[in-house]
Design an enzyme around this catalytic site. Structure first.
Site, PDB file in Angstrom:
ATOM      1  N   GLY A 120      -0.038  38.995  27.501  1.00  0.00           N
ATOM      2  CA  GLY A 120       0.675  38.305  26.426  1.00  0.00           C
ATOM      3  C   GLY A 120       0.612  36.801  26.603  1.00  0.00           C
ATOM      4  N   ALA A 121      -0.495  36.319  27.171  1.00  0.00           N
ATOM      5  CA  ALA A 121      -0.601  34.924  27.608  1.00  0.00           C
ATOM      6  C   ALA A 121      -0.371  33.913  26.493  1.00  0.00           C
ATOM      7  CB  ALA A 121      -1.966  34.691  28.258  1.00  0.00           C
ATOM      8  N   ARG A 164      -4.428  39.597  22.663  1.00  0.00           N
ATOM      9  CA  ARG A 164      -4.833  40.718  21.812  1.00  0.00           C
ATOM     10  C   ARG A 164      -6.302  40.602  21.406  1.00  0.00           C
ATOM     11  NH1 ARG A 164      -0.944  43.008  17.252  1.00  0.00           N
ATOM     12  NH2 ARG A 164       0.300  42.881  19.126  1.00  0.00           N
ATOM     13  N   ALA A 209       3.775  40.706  28.152  1.00  0.00           N
ATOM     14  CA  ALA A 209       3.489  41.186  26.794  1.00  0.00           C
ATOM     15  C   ALA A 209       4.397  42.348  26.420  1.00  0.00           C
ATOM     16  CB  ALA A 209       2.037  41.640  26.698  1.00  0.00           C
ATOM     17  N   SER A 250      14.563  41.368  29.781  1.00  0.00           N
ATOM     18  CA  SER A 250      15.498  40.804  28.816  1.00  0.00           C
ATOM     19  C   SER A 250      16.912  41.151  29.253  1.00  0.00           C
ATOM     20  CB  SER A 250      15.206  41.407  27.442  1.00  0.00           C
ATOM     21  OG  SER A 250      16.245  41.129  26.537  1.00  0.00           O
ATOM     22  N   ARG A 288      27.524  49.103  27.311  1.00  0.00           N
ATOM     23  CA  ARG A 288      28.698  49.091  26.430  1.00  0.00           C
ATOM     24  C   ARG A 288      29.686  50.113  26.956  1.00  0.00           C
ATOM     25  NH1 ARG A 288      26.648  48.209  20.277  1.00  0.00           N
ATOM     26  NH2 ARG A 288      25.544  46.289  20.677  1.00  0.00           N
ATOM     27  N   TYR A 313      13.450  46.983  20.929  1.00  0.00           N
ATOM     28  CA  TYR A 313      13.078  46.019  21.965  1.00  0.00           C
ATOM     29  C   TYR A 313      13.963  46.229  23.199  1.00  0.00           C
ATOM     30  CZ  TYR A 313      12.080  41.640  24.349  1.00  0.00           C
ATOM     31  OH  TYR A 313      11.729  40.711  25.290  1.00  0.00           O
ATOM     32  N   LYS A 344      12.756  47.449  26.955  1.00  0.00           N
ATOM     33  CA  LYS A 344      12.957  46.671  28.178  1.00  0.00           C
ATOM     34  C   LYS A 344      13.777  47.442  29.204  1.00  0.00           C
ATOM     35  CE  LYS A 344      10.517  43.098  27.406  1.00  0.00           C
ATOM     36  NZ  LYS A 344       9.344  42.846  28.257  1.00  0.00           N
TER      37      LYS A 344
END
Length: 197
Positions: free
Chosen positions: A31-32, A56, A108, A156, A163, A187, A191
């Site tokens: 994902g550079a 990509r 990425a 992330s 929760r 997402y 992660k």
């Protein structure tokens, strides 16, 4: 931008010590051309590493022109096409770029923004991210375990947002990927699941 530069600088400190050599050590960054990873590439190039930058499509210069303009890029940046992570025909996509690398930074994650409304989080984000992460791990263990000494998976805060949230968090406070899935937080689900691989 400043805080991301600091995050990238912190990531770069995870590298094994540089060996005394006139040949720059090689590192792989997935994902550079992404926001955080491009900061990481800049710092690695400044530190004298050869960066194997996975994008990509290395035939689309508009997507990585900011990378080739970085200091030291002309001599120390090598671009590799890894394709769409959802494309199952590209198995082994990390073997060539990983050759001779001492470290891998997996930054990425497919973010499927479909402007026509046709977005399926599991199909477009979760499955490609999980498959590509497993492919990367397989490539390290099957072919590059002798050279790769460090693997960094960028994550992330979504992975550590249980929760209800505790007042103080530690390593035991994981998000619940099934709750994230139920909320269509693909997402976050990705992660959290990647961290547990």
């Amino acid at each position: 931008i400043n805080s991301n530069h600091h995050i990238a600088r912190a990531l770069a400190t995870t590298l094994p010590p540089k060996m005394a050599s006139t040949t720059p050590q090689k590192v792989l960054v997935t994902g550079a051309n992404g926001f955080l990873a491009s900061h990481l590439c800049k710092i690695l190039l400044e530190k004298g590493y050869t960066v194997h930058a996975c994008v990509r499509n290395a035939s689309n210069p508009d997507s990585f022109k900011h990378l080739v303009a970085l200091p030291n890029a002309p001599s120390n940046l090598k671009l590799f096409t890894t394709g769409d992570y959802a494309d199952a025909t590209l198995k082994g996509r990390f073997d060539a770029p990983m050759k001779g690398c001492c470290a891998v930074f997996h930054a990425a994650t497919p973010i499927a923004v479909k402007f026509n409304g046709d977005c399926d989080g599991e199909r477009d984000i979760f499955q490609p991210a999980m498959t590509s992460t497993q492919e990367l791990l397989n490539s390290i263990t099957s072919s590059h375990g002798d050279s790769v000494k460090c693997l960094v998976l960028t994550s992330s805060m979504a992975a550590v947002a249980p929760r209800p949230e505790p007042d103080v968090k530690d390593e035991s406070h994981w998000s619940d990927p099934e709750q994230q899935r139920a909320r269509d937080n693909w997402y976050g689900c990705t992660k959290t699941t990647q961290e547990k691989m």
